[in-house]
Design an enzyme around this catalytic site. Structure first.
Site, PDB file in Angstrom:
ATOM      1  N   CYS A   2       0.813  -1.218   0.000  1.00 22.85           N
ATOM      2  CA  CYS A   2       0.000   0.000   0.000  1.00 22.85           C
ATOM      3  C   CYS A   2       0.846   1.267   0.000  1.00 22.85           C
ATOM      4  CB  CYS A   2      -0.867   0.019   1.240  1.00 22.85           C
ATOM      5  SG  CYS A   2      -1.863  -1.444   1.442  1.00 22.85           S
ATOM      6  N   ARG A  27       5.599  -0.002  -5.922  1.00 26.27           N
ATOM      7  CA  ARG A  27       5.469  -0.819  -4.714  1.00 26.27           C
ATOM      8  C   ARG A  27       4.492  -1.980  -4.896  1.00 26.27           C
ATOM      9  NH1 ARG A  27       6.845   1.864   0.104  1.00 26.27           N
ATOM     10  NH2 ARG A  27       5.134   0.901   1.203  1.00 26.27           N
ATOM     11  N   TRP A  82      -2.949  -2.788  -1.571  1.00 26.07           N
ATOM     12  CA  TRP A  82      -2.530  -4.159  -1.871  1.00 26.07           C
ATOM     13  C   TRP A  82      -3.314  -5.035  -0.913  1.00 26.07           C
ATOM     14  CZ3 TRP A  82       0.997  -7.926   0.493  1.00 26.07           C
ATOM     15  CH2 TRP A  82       1.441  -8.889  -0.410  1.00 26.07           C
ATOM     16  N   ASN A 107      -2.115   2.242   5.801  1.00 20.92           N
ATOM     17  CA  ASN A 107      -1.170   1.178   5.436  1.00 20.92           C
ATOM     18  C   ASN A 107      -0.960   0.321   6.670  1.00 20.92           C
ATOM     19  OD1 ASN A 107      -0.841   2.312   2.959  1.00 20.92           O
ATOM     20  ND2 ASN A 107       1.312   2.868   3.225  1.00 20.92           N
ATOM     21  N   GLY A 108      -0.785  -0.985   6.452  1.00 20.11           N
ATOM     22  CA  GLY A 108      -0.525  -1.872   7.584  1.00 20.11           C
ATOM     23  C   GLY A 108      -1.712  -2.781   7.851  1.00 20.11           C
ATOM     24  N   GLU A 490      18.816 -17.971  -6.285  1.00 18.67           N
ATOM     25  CA  GLU A 490      18.416 -16.630  -6.713  1.00 18.67           C
ATOM     26  C   GLU A 490      17.945 -16.666  -8.183  1.00 18.67           C
ATOM     27  OE1 GLU A 490      17.510 -14.022  -5.468  1.00 18.67           O
ATOM     28  OE2 GLU A 490      17.750 -12.473  -6.979  1.00 18.67           O
ATOM     29  N   LYS A 494      14.184 -15.659  -9.447  1.00 18.26           N
ATOM     30  CA  LYS A 494      13.931 -14.649 -10.482  1.00 18.26           C
ATOM     31  C   LYS A 494      13.030 -15.222 -11.563  1.00 18.26           C
ATOM     32  CE  LYS A 494      14.822 -11.741  -8.887  1.00 18.26           C
ATOM     33  NZ  LYS A 494      15.552 -11.499  -7.684  1.00 18.26           N
ATOM     34  N   GLU A 497       9.404 -15.780 -10.301  1.00 24.74           N
ATOM     35  CA  GLU A 497       8.737 -14.507 -10.013  1.00 24.74           C
ATOM     36  C   GLU A 497       8.178 -13.832 -11.255  1.00 24.74           C
ATOM     37  OE1 GLU A 497      10.468 -11.303  -7.032  1.00 24.74           O
ATOM     38  OE2 GLU A 497      12.046 -12.453  -7.974  1.00 24.74           O
ATOM     39  N   HIS A 513      19.794 -37.645  -5.055  1.00 31.85           N
ATOM     40  CA  HIS A 513      19.033 -38.024  -3.858  1.00 31.85           C
ATOM     41  C   HIS A 513      17.542 -37.747  -4.028  1.00 31.85           C
ATOM     42  CE1 HIS A 513      22.729 -38.916  -1.784  1.00 31.85           C
ATOM     43  NE2 HIS A 513      23.207 -37.736  -2.158  1.00 31.85           N
ATOM     44  N   LYS A 612       6.535  -4.793  -4.165  1.00 31.13           N
ATOM     45  CA  LYS A 612       7.954  -4.465  -4.058  1.00 31.13           C
ATOM     46  C   LYS A 612       8.431  -4.469  -2.617  1.00 31.13           C
ATOM     47  CE  LYS A 612      12.012  -3.244  -5.367  1.00 31.13           C
ATOM     48  NZ  LYS A 612      12.844  -4.388  -5.810  1.00 31.13           N
TER      49      LYS A 612
HETATM   50  C1  F6R Z   1      12.667 -10.952  -5.060  1.00 28.69           C
HETATM   51  C2  F6R Z   1      12.436  -9.901  -4.103  1.00 28.69           C
HETATM   52  C3  F6R Z   1      12.007 -10.265  -2.738  1.00 28.69           C
HETATM   53  C4  F6R Z   1      12.698  -9.381  -1.704  1.00 28.69           C
HETATM   54  C5  F6R Z   1      12.121  -9.648  -0.310  1.00 28.69           C
HETATM   55  C6  F6R Z   1      12.854  -8.857   0.745  1.00 28.69           C
HETATM   56  O1  F6R Z   1      13.075 -10.451  -6.291  1.00 28.69           O
HETATM   57  O2  F6R Z   1      12.579  -8.742  -4.399  1.00 28.69           O
HETATM   58  O3  F6R Z   1      12.237 -11.619  -2.463  1.00 28.69           O
HETATM   59  O4  F6R Z   1      14.065  -9.642  -1.741  1.00 28.69           O
HETATM   60  O5  F6R Z   1      10.772  -9.321  -0.287  1.00 28.69           O
HETATM   61  O6  F6R Z   1      12.762  -7.497   0.502  1.00 28.69           O
HETATM   62  P1  F6R Z   1      13.783  -6.478   1.135  1.00 28.69           P
HETATM   63  O7  F6R Z   1      15.122  -6.780   0.548  1.00 28.69           O
HETATM   64  O8  F6R Z   1      13.274  -5.134   0.747  1.00 28.69           O
HETATM   65  O9  F6R Z   1      13.766  -6.715   2.604  1.00 28.69           O
END
Ligand code: F6R
Length: 617
Positions: A2, A27, A82, A107-108, A490, A494, A497, A513, A612
């Site tokens: 949000c 966001r 959100w 927010n929250g 990672e 990616k 996602e 295994h 985000k």
């Molecule tokens: C993946 C991604 C998320 C963030 C996670 C932590 O691409 O962006 O997995 O890494 O939500 O976010 P931060 O780093 O802002 O604490």
């Protein structure tokens, strides 16, 4: 996640609010809305008007342009939602109203909203939404006692009843000259103007109107008027400093790139350089960069505890290998959402490290707050946002200089986190026997990093071509050994996602295994093969895949001379030292996920269901 924007001015605030919401789009959200105190049609009085839409802010912009008279005022609040309580819908979108006069954005999450709801129902309130937020609006209304209590006092009384997290902004048609805001667990910043003032959940939202900000602290309540700002904390009036923040407009502009993600992948050589600048001299690391108290604290450290979420936790997993091999220190890495609810036994003489792009991730913040009650030597935040809660609440911090990251999938934040973590490993290693000559050798490698990453970006065309072979696949495996296992994790994160292809990472030695059973000609298998001692073992694991008809894509250090053959495509990655390999090999995996997503036509910068900055649990 949000976003909040609010404005009070002598001029029309419509465009300020809409521009603010656009700036918060990065966001992630699913609906948006605005409320104004507008003149009534006969212009003799004022009334609250709201406009809300489901979907992107552009839909709200169209709705506003169709009813400009309604969407008009010199005071207003706006929100991108959100969904957490109740589906994305116009009814559930903020602002929420109580009666004809009160409108609020939040927010929250309010955890005790059901109990409050029951209480308010008994008092005669009806609920039109599924949200926790509507409860707050009604509670403020109830506490106003039919106008006997001021809006500010009613908000002060209300927040005492709220359990959970909130950033709130309220307007009241009977007091049309003020915004009342409150913060606890969800960031809020006041934008200071001349004869006008603003509020937002992120200063970025207000970059078009001011560069002067007051950051509210946890528990602050403020009354914002055109000519004045008054802040209270625990019932007492307080002064908070005004900070000037220079906005880097280039970060919120895609420039020549089709997506923010691609732009951010390409920014990596520069932002890694920016991250190292001032922290690393020609042949040594400048440990004061961690803060004036850091060297004395580091002297006490005998082990490291890392806590983070998602991509940031993968940075922690890579760093574990560096802390062990370079600093000879034990290191434990935990996922914040798990750590915060465990009975943690803090090891003596341990440095507690959080890693976060945003510095507002609810689980990471909660883990930090928990850790502060335990017996750690100090808390260190590695974070991309200087003004974030994580940085402000940690004993020491080290900022990644990635600049604003807008693509939901984290790229440049990750590689800059790794750069800082490597610097930290060197700093701690000094205390465990790293010689100045060894340090100089490592620092020399660090200086090469931006150039090697730049060269690695040159693989773009080759990767774009192989990406086509993934677009019809539903599953994939990512393999790496040792320190490359978190890199594979990672890469898999990616891909899932942004392309929605199921991707699973395994340490290559684990294949036989269990996961080998999944391998057939429909399962692409991606592997990262730097030139290190485990290469022979990795090659043996990859032969197991080839023997089962698996389709292999191997990113291999060019110095190995790995050859492509039937069922095995080798992409040569520029030569790099073992210590830099986790950072360098991340880059082709980022490009792979980007181009697979492009081939599939997904929304790269705003993947479905994701936000985000995850500021709620
Ligand atoms: C993946 C991604 C998320 C963030 C996670 C932590 O691409 O962006 O997995 O890494 O939500 O976010 P931060 O780093 O802002 O604490």
């Amino acid at each position: 996640m949000c976003g909040i924007v609010g404005a009070i001015a002598e001029r029309e605030v419509r465009e300020i609010l809409l521009e603010g919401l656009k700036r918060l789009e990065y966001r992630g959200y699913d609906s948006a809305g605005l409320a104004f105190i507008s003149p009534t049609p006969n212009a003799l009085a004022t009334q609250i008007n709201t406009i809300k839409t489901v979907g992107k802010v552009n839909k709200l912009v169209s709705a506003v342009s169709k009813s400009k008279a309604k969407a008009s005022g010199r005071i207003g609040i706006a929100h991108t939602r959100w969904a957490t309580h109740g589906k994305p819908s116009v009814a559930n979108a903020h602002p929420h109203l109580s009666g004809a006069d009160i409108a609020l954005v939040h927010n929250g999450i309010i955890e005790n909203y059901e109990a409050l709801r029951a209480e308010l129902r008994k008092a005669g309130y009806t609920f039109d939404t599924d949200t926790d937020t509507e409860t707050i609006a009604h509670l403020i209304h109830a506490n106003r006692a039919g106008g006997k209590v001021s809006l500010l006092s009613a908000v002060k009384k209300t927040v005492k009843r709220l359990e959970g997290a909130y950033g709130l902004c309220v307007i009241d048609n009977t007091e049309p000259d003020k915004l009342v805001v409150a913060r606890s667990g969800s960031p809020l910043v006041i934008g200071v103007g001349i004869g006008e003032n603003f509020v937002a959940s992120d200063p970025l939202a207000l970059g078009q109107v001011t560069d002067r900000f007051i950051y509210l602290e946890e528990g602050d309540i403020a009354q914002i008027q055109r000519e004045s700002i008054a802040i209270w904390h625990k019932g007492k009036k307080v002064n908070r400093p005004t900070t000037t923040v220079k906005h880097q407009t280039a970060d919120s502009d895609k420039g020549r790139y089709e997506h923010f993600m691609l732009k951010e992948i390409y920014e990596q050589p520069r932002v890694i350089q920016d991250t190292l600048d001032g922290r690393v001299s020609k042949s040594s690391v400048l440990e004061q960069a961690f803060g004036i108290n850091a060297p004395a604290l580091f002297d006490k450290i005998k082990s490291v505890q890392i806590v983070a979420c998602g991509t940031s936790s993968h940075a922690g997993l890579v760093a574990k290998y560096w802390f062990e091999s370079i600093a000879k220190l034990p290191c434990q890495v935990d996922i914040a959402s798990d750590y915060r609810y465990r009975d943690i036994i803090a090891q003596p003489d341990t440095l507690f490290v959080t890693i976060s792009q945003s510095g507002e991730t609810a689980d990471t913040l909660a883990a930090l707050r928990y850790a502060k009650k335990l017996d750690y030597v100090a808390t260190l935040a590695i974070c991309n946002v200087a003004t974030s809660s994580l940085v402000r609440e940690s004993d020491i911090s080290m900022l990644t200089m990635a600049g604003q990251e807008i693509g939901v999938a984290s790229t440049k934040a990750f590689t800059t986190q790794l750069a800082i973590l490597l610097v930290l490993a060197i700093v701690l290693a000094r205390r465990t026997g790293l010689t100045t000559a060894q340090e100089a050798k490592l620092v020399k490698e660090l200086h090469k990093l931006p150039g090697i990453v730049e060269k690695t970006l040159g693989l773009r065309k080759q990767i774009k071509t192989i990406a086509k072979q993934f677009s019809d696949k539903h599953h994939s495996l990512f393999l790496g050994r040792g320190i490359q296992y978190p890199v594979a994790k990672e890469g898999a994160l990616k891909l899932k996602e942004i392309s929605y292809i199921h991707a699973e990472a395994y340490p290559a030695g684990e294949l036989k295994h269990g996961p080998l059973a999944l391998v057939d000609s429909k399962m692409p298998v991606v592997a990262v093969a730097p030139n290190n001692d485990l290469l022979g073992k990795l090659k043996a694991n990859l032969s197991e895949v080839s023997a089962r008809g698996g389709k292999l894509f191997v990113f291999a250090d060019e110095s190995i001379g790995y050859q492509s053959e039937k069922g095995l495509k080798v992409i040569n990655v520029p030569r790099c030292s073992e210590v830099l390999a986790p950072i360098v090999f991340t880059v082709p995996l980022q490009l792979l996920s980007y181009y697979v997503a492009i081939t599939k036509g997904t929304d790269v910068d705003h993947p479905r269901n994701l936000a985000k900055s995850v500021t709620v649990e």
